[in-house]
Design a protein around this motif. Sequence first.
Motif, PDB file in Angstrom:
ATOM      1  N   CYS A  56      -7.204  -3.422   3.663  1.00  0.00           N
ATOM      2  CA  CYS A  56      -5.925  -4.001   3.233  1.00  0.00           C
ATOM      3  C   CYS A  56      -5.190  -3.040   2.309  1.00  0.00           C
ATOM      4  O   CYS A  56      -5.786  -2.455   1.415  1.00  0.00           O
ATOM      5  CB  CYS A  56      -6.157  -5.312   2.488  1.00  0.00           C
ATOM      6  N   LEU A  57      -3.885  -2.902   2.537  1.00  0.00           N
ATOM      7  CA  LEU A  57      -3.012  -2.173   1.628  1.00  0.00           C
ATOM      8  C   LEU A  57      -2.102  -3.207   0.978  1.00  0.00           C
ATOM      9  O   LEU A  57      -1.300  -3.839   1.658  1.00  0.00           O
ATOM     10  CB  LEU A  57      -2.169  -1.129   2.376  1.00  0.00           C
ATOM     11  N   GLY A  58      -2.247  -3.400  -0.312  1.00  0.00           N
ATOM     12  CA  GLY A  58      -1.541  -4.449  -1.037  1.00  0.00           C
ATOM     13  C   GLY A  58      -0.044  -4.243  -1.115  1.00  0.00           C
ATOM     14  O   GLY A  58       0.497  -3.189  -0.763  1.00  0.00           O
ATOM     15  N   SER A  59       0.644  -5.262  -1.621  1.00  0.00           N
ATOM     16  CA  SER A  59       2.110  -5.271  -1.642  1.00  0.00           C
ATOM     17  C   SER A  59       2.708  -4.244  -2.589  1.00  0.00           C
ATOM     18  O   SER A  59       3.873  -3.881  -2.449  1.00  0.00           O
ATOM     19  CB  SER A  59       2.618  -6.670  -2.006  1.00  0.00           C
ATOM     20  N   THR A  60       1.952  -3.724  -3.541  1.00  0.00           N
ATOM     21  CA  THR A  60       2.499  -2.726  -4.474  1.00  0.00           C
ATOM     22  C   THR A  60       2.210  -1.294  -4.037  1.00  0.00           C
ATOM     23  O   THR A  60       2.627  -0.356  -4.704  1.00  0.00           O
ATOM     24  CB  THR A  60       1.924  -2.945  -5.881  1.00  0.00           C
ATOM     25  N   ILE A  61       1.524  -1.120  -2.919  1.00  0.00           N
ATOM     26  CA  ILE A  61       1.158   0.220  -2.453  1.00  0.00           C
ATOM     27  C   ILE A  61       2.275   0.805  -1.594  1.00  0.00           C
ATOM     28  O   ILE A  61       2.805   0.148  -0.709  1.00  0.00           O
ATOM     29  CB  ILE A  61      -0.157   0.186  -1.665  1.00  0.00           C
ATOM     30  N   VAL A  62       2.621   2.066  -1.876  1.00  0.00           N
ATOM     31  CA  VAL A  62       3.616   2.806  -1.099  1.00  0.00           C
ATOM     32  C   VAL A  62       2.921   4.035  -0.527  1.00  0.00           C
ATOM     33  O   VAL A  62       2.321   4.812  -1.268  1.00  0.00           O
ATOM     34  CB  VAL A  62       4.810   3.230  -1.982  1.00  0.00           C
ATOM     35  N   VAL A  63       2.998   4.188   0.809  1.00  0.00           N
ATOM     36  CA  VAL A  63       2.359   5.319   1.486  1.00  0.00           C
ATOM     37  C   VAL A  63       3.429   6.130   2.190  1.00  0.00           C
ATOM     38  O   VAL A  63       4.229   5.579   2.951  1.00  0.00           O
ATOM     39  CB  VAL A  63       1.307   4.835   2.515  1.00  0.00           C
ATOM     40  N   LYS A  64       3.440   7.441   1.934  1.00  0.00           N
ATOM     41  CA  LYS A  64       4.319   8.361   2.656  1.00  0.00           C
ATOM     42  C   LYS A  64       3.418   9.375   3.325  1.00  0.00           C
ATOM     43  O   LYS A  64       2.880  10.259   2.685  1.00  0.00           O
ATOM     44  CB  LYS A  64       5.299   9.041   1.705  1.00  0.00           C
TER      45      LYS A  64
END
Length: 165
Positions: free
Chosen positions: A44-52
């Motif tokens: 799971c990648l939570g709602s506050t995680i930003v991935v570029k």
Amino acid sequence: MWTKETQSEVPGLSPSKDSRIPGAPVNAPAGNRTSSPTARTLACLGSTIVVKGEISSDEDLQIDGKVDGNILLRGHRLTVGRTAQLNSEINAREVIVYGNASGNLRARDRVEIKKDGQVIGDITTTRISIEEGAYFKGHIEIERTQSSVQGNKETEEIPVAAAAY
């Protein structure tokens, strides 16, 4: 004096003292999950995680944050959560969209766009489901499975002279 009241626990969220496998349901038996071939892990990648950048995985994935880059989950499920915002080319076995996905989706098995989901881009899959209230803008290409392609070839190979007369 302060008294502690007992609260009813939310099913599936109660802490457990025995060893559990991450991503496994809390109510599942602890002993036989590792040896079961049907047991699947979920990242799971939570709602506050930003991935570029690119994401690739050998397990099912749920994204609730922001992703800007390609997502590759060969043979696994991608769940786009309600708070997710994806700007991605997606390649997975199965894609379920509750949030926003912008970019082309390719799913070997199926794509589901749920009631509040939004997809802007082209979809290539064998099965698709778009619920009432969902938003979709793009093209859909339905790939035929090998069994339906073989069935069509059998009907095409009948000689013209033998058919219908």
